[in-house]
Design a protein around this motif. Structure first.
Motif, mmCIF file in Angstrom:
data_model
loop_
_atom_site.group_PDB
_atom_site.id
_atom_site.type_symbol
_atom_site.label_atom_id
_atom_site.label_comp_id
_atom_site.label_asym_id
_atom_site.label_seq_id
_atom_site.Cartn_x
_atom_site.Cartn_y
_atom_site.Cartn_z
ATOM 1 N N GLY A 230 0.833 -1.201 0.000
ATOM 2 C CA GLY A 230 0.000 0.000 0.000
ATOM 3 C C GLY A 230 0.861 1.242 0.000
ATOM 4 N N HIS A 231 0.241 2.389 0.054
ATOM 5 C CA HIS A 231 0.966 3.660 -0.009
ATOM 6 C C HIS A 231 1.856 3.814 1.228
ATOM 7 C CE1 HIS A 231 1.802 7.951 -0.234
ATOM 8 N NE2 HIS A 231 1.379 7.916 -1.500
ATOM 9 N N SER A 232 3.062 4.271 0.999
ATOM 10 C CA SER A 232 4.045 4.361 2.081
ATOM 11 C C SER A 232 3.623 5.319 3.184
ATOM 12 C CB SER A 232 5.406 4.794 1.534
ATOM 13 O OG SER A 232 5.328 6.115 1.000
ATOM 14 N N GLY A 233 2.671 6.190 2.893
ATOM 15 C CA GLY A 233 2.201 7.071 3.937
ATOM 16 C C GLY A 233 1.514 6.337 5.076
ATOM 17 N N GLY A 234 1.113 5.067 4.821
ATOM 18 C CA GLY A 234 0.462 4.292 5.861
ATOM 19 C C GLY A 234 1.362 3.301 6.562
ATOM 20 N N LEU A 240 -1.598 -1.121 7.415
ATOM 21 C CA LEU A 240 -0.490 -1.676 6.616
ATOM 22 C C LEU A 240 0.615 -2.301 7.459
ATOM 23 C CD1 LEU A 240 -0.035 1.018 3.818
ATOM 24 C CD2 LEU A 240 -1.461 -1.037 3.807
ATOM 25 N N GLY A 241 0.779 -1.888 8.668
ATOM 26 C CA GLY A 241 1.856 -2.436 9.478
ATOM 27 C C GLY A 241 3.229 -2.050 8.948
ATOM 28 N N THR A 275 7.969 -5.243 -4.230
ATOM 29 C CA THR A 275 6.623 -5.622 -4.660
ATOM 30 C C THR A 275 6.644 -5.776 -6.176
ATOM 31 O OG1 THR A 275 5.719 -4.240 -2.878
ATOM 32 C CG2 THR A 275 4.178 -4.990 -4.562
ATOM 33 N N PRO A 276 6.972 -6.997 -6.693
ATOM 34 C CA PRO A 276 7.191 -8.243 -5.958
ATOM 35 C C PRO A 276 8.672 -8.484 -5.702
ATOM 36 C CG PRO A 276 7.003 -8.716 -8.282
ATOM 37 C CD PRO A 276 6.886 -7.203 -8.136
ATOM 38 N N ALA A 277 8.980 -9.679 -5.147
ATOM 39 C CA ALA A 277 10.364 -10.123 -4.956
ATOM 40 C C ALA A 277 10.366 -11.648 -4.899
ATOM 41 C CB ALA A 277 10.951 -9.563 -3.676
ATOM 42 N N GLY A 278 11.479 -12.261 -5.254
ATOM 43 C CA GLY A 278 11.555 -13.718 -5.205
ATOM 44 C C GLY A 278 12.871 -14.222 -5.738
ATOM 45 N N PHE A 279 13.033 -15.532 -5.742
ATOM 46 C CA PHE A 279 14.237 -16.179 -6.249
ATOM 47 C C PHE A 279 13.990 -16.760 -7.628
ATOM 48 C CE2 PHE A 279 15.259 -16.473 -1.667
ATOM 49 C CZ PHE A 279 16.514 -15.876 -1.708
ATOM 50 N N ALA A 280 15.034 -16.779 -8.448
ATOM 51 C CA ALA A 280 14.982 -17.502 -9.708
ATOM 52 C C ALA A 280 14.898 -18.995 -9.424
ATOM 53 C CB ALA A 280 16.213 -17.171 -10.543
ATOM 54 N N ASN A 293 7.506 4.666 -2.623
ATOM 55 C CA ASN A 293 6.267 5.005 -1.935
ATOM 56 C C ASN A 293 5.294 3.830 -1.821
ATOM 57 O OD1 ASN A 293 5.528 4.847 -4.614
ATOM 58 N ND2 ASN A 293 4.386 6.795 -4.645
ATOM 59 N N ILE A 294 5.818 2.604 -1.934
ATOM 60 C CA ILE A 294 4.999 1.402 -1.775
ATOM 61 C C ILE A 294 5.579 0.557 -0.639
ATOM 62 C CG2 ILE A 294 4.202 -0.741 -2.831
ATOM 63 C CD1 ILE A 294 4.270 0.630 -5.523
ATOM 64 N N VAL A 295 4.761 0.158 0.304
ATOM 65 C CA VAL A 295 5.177 -0.750 1.369
ATOM 66 C C VAL A 295 5.442 -2.127 0.761
ATOM 67 C CG1 VAL A 295 4.491 -1.858 3.532
ATOM 68 C CG2 VAL A 295 3.840 0.518 3.077
ATOM 69 N N ALA A 296 6.584 -2.718 1.078
ATOM 70 C CA ALA A 296 7.005 -3.966 0.436
ATOM 71 C C ALA A 296 6.058 -5.129 0.760
ATOM 72 C CB ALA A 296 8.417 -4.331 0.872
#
Length: 433
Positions: A230-234, A240-241, A275-280, A293-296
């Motif tokens: 979500g928006h980093s402001g939260g 959002l935690g 957002t997103p993230a992962g392994f090959a 400005n996006i919470v991971a």
């Protein structure tokens, strides 16, 4: 998997022998190892000149054929355990039947190296008493010591009564999966044996040669954390935690602060979050994208855990899981452990076996070998048999620069190590089980 050893010519020189207490057969072994130096160097060169990077399956097989020739000539029954189902070439397993009364001895080495065919480090050259080349120490020098020791026993007449198994794996540097398949033959050999000797490089300290009676295990782990995007402001708020990246950072920093103890390491080798993230697919490369400005939403990390005993490993894994479970608000996390190399603990049996080796040293006029610090060695195949048989590692030659361009081995140490092995194995074979 040996770690680099920094040696000087002075450290590699043996001390002037005192009056040796050798039997006539053992004296013949000494004469044989001294006479075989040219043969040993030639064998080592042939082995090094054949590339056998773990993923070079034909190359590993060819090194296996070279070793088959040597072992067959010594009266061993040799078979090839095909491991293509695990993505690897296979293992060479050789058995010598003696009189069935003495201690059973397992000799362990590996055919593969870390240097694949595209490596810039190629060839074989000598610089005085040094031999330089890919895998010259890890583990083609060890293979050479095995053959030199067995040839000395044959020359002395002690091989004929000895029950010996030689297991040379083809994937020690990058094991095939699953381990239950790729190490089944080695584990079975450990159950057969009374004593196991592993022929990776000799440990050398400023005081001289040392004995390896323990190695830490190596287990890979993978950590995944999740958050609410979500928006980093939260961020940090009730909706959002903290997000996946803060949860990953919390866990790893708590590992750093809360886990330290003797003979334990827990490395973080690769990590990514966004957002997103992962392994090959192969698990060695991580990718992530996102915006400031996006919470991971997701974060990942991979590393390894090295412990000295199975008890320490189990206890630390449980502690890591407890840390992972203490989630930051609105986050989640999972920690998984892969099958790995078990620890080779410093058991009383291993210490007693080093004591037997030091009796050999004294009879040869060599200094006693103290126990080498297990934190200074990597994991090795001996760990798979250490729960079944008394085990010593580092029975190969002295050298340095393992796994790097310029890897080298001290040629005279091949004869020194071969003689130690030949006498020790002959004495064990003469003992009732």
């Amino acid at each position: 998997m040996i770690r680099p050893l920094l040696l000087t010519a002075a450290l590699l020189a043996t001390t002037a022998p005192a009056r040796a207490s050798l039997t006539p057969a053992e004296t013949r072994m000494r004469t044989a190892t001294e006479a075989e130096a040219t043969h040993d160097a030639a064998l080592l060169e042939r082995l090094v000149m054949q590339n056998s990077g773990t993923l070079n399956l034909p190359g590993v097989t060819k090194v296996g054929e070279m070793m088959r020739t040597e072992l067959t000539a010594l009266g061993f029954a040799v078979r090839w355990a095909d491991m293509r189902a695990t993505g690897r070439a296979g293992h060479l397993i050789a058995t010598h039947k003696g009189n069935g009364r003495g201690k059973r001895v397992l000799m362990i080495g590996h055919l593969d190296t870390v240097f694949e065919p595209d490596s810039r480090f190629t060839g074989f050259r000598r610089d005085g008493d040094r031999a330089i080349g890919p895998g010259v120490g890890d583990d083609k020098g060890g293979l050479t010591v095995i053959i030199a020791a067995l040839r000395a026993m044959q020359a002395a007449g002690t091989l004929k009564n000895a029950d010996i198994m030689v297991v040379l794996t083809g994937d020690e540097e990058r094991t095939g999966k699953p381990l239950s398949t790729s190490r089944a033959d080695l584990v079975a050999a450990g159950k057969w044996a009374d004593v196991a000797l592993e022929y990776e490089g000799l440990a050398v300290t400023p005081q001289g040669d040392a004995g390896t009676i323990a190695r830490r295990g190596a287990t890979d782990w993978e950590l995944e954390t999740t958050g609410v995007p979500g928006h980093s402001g939260g961020v940090f708020g009730a909706d959002l935690g903290y997000g996946a990246n803060y949860e990953l950072a919390r866990i790893l920093d708590t590992f750093r602060r809360d886990l330290p103890e003797a003979n334990l390491t827990y490395n973080v080798g690769v990590m990514a979050g966004g957002t997103p993230a992962g392994f090959a697919a192969e698990g060695f490369a991580a990718t992530a994208s996102g915006k400031t400005n996006i919470v991971a939403e997701r974060a990942v990390a991979r590393g390894d855990l090295r412990a000295l005993t199975p008890e320490q490993e189990a206890r630390v894994q449980a502690k890591m899981q407890a840390i992972v479970a203490q989630h930051l608000p609105k986050t989640g996390a999972t920690l998984t452990f892969a099958d790995g190399y078990p620890p080779m603990a410093p058991t009383p049996g291993n210490r007693a076996l080093l004591g037997r080796l030091n009796t050999v040293n004294r009879d040869l006029g060599l200094p006693d070998m103290p126990e080498y610090d297990p934190a200074k060695r990597g994991a090795a195949d001996s760990s798979f048999v250490a729960a079944e048989a008394d085990t010593i590692g580092g029975m190969g030659p002295a050298g340095g620069g393992a796994h790097a361009e310029g890897e080298w081995v001290d040629l005279p140490s091949i004869q020194r190590q071969a003689l130690r092995s030949a006498i020790l194995i002959s004495r064990l074979a003469a003992e009732r089980r």
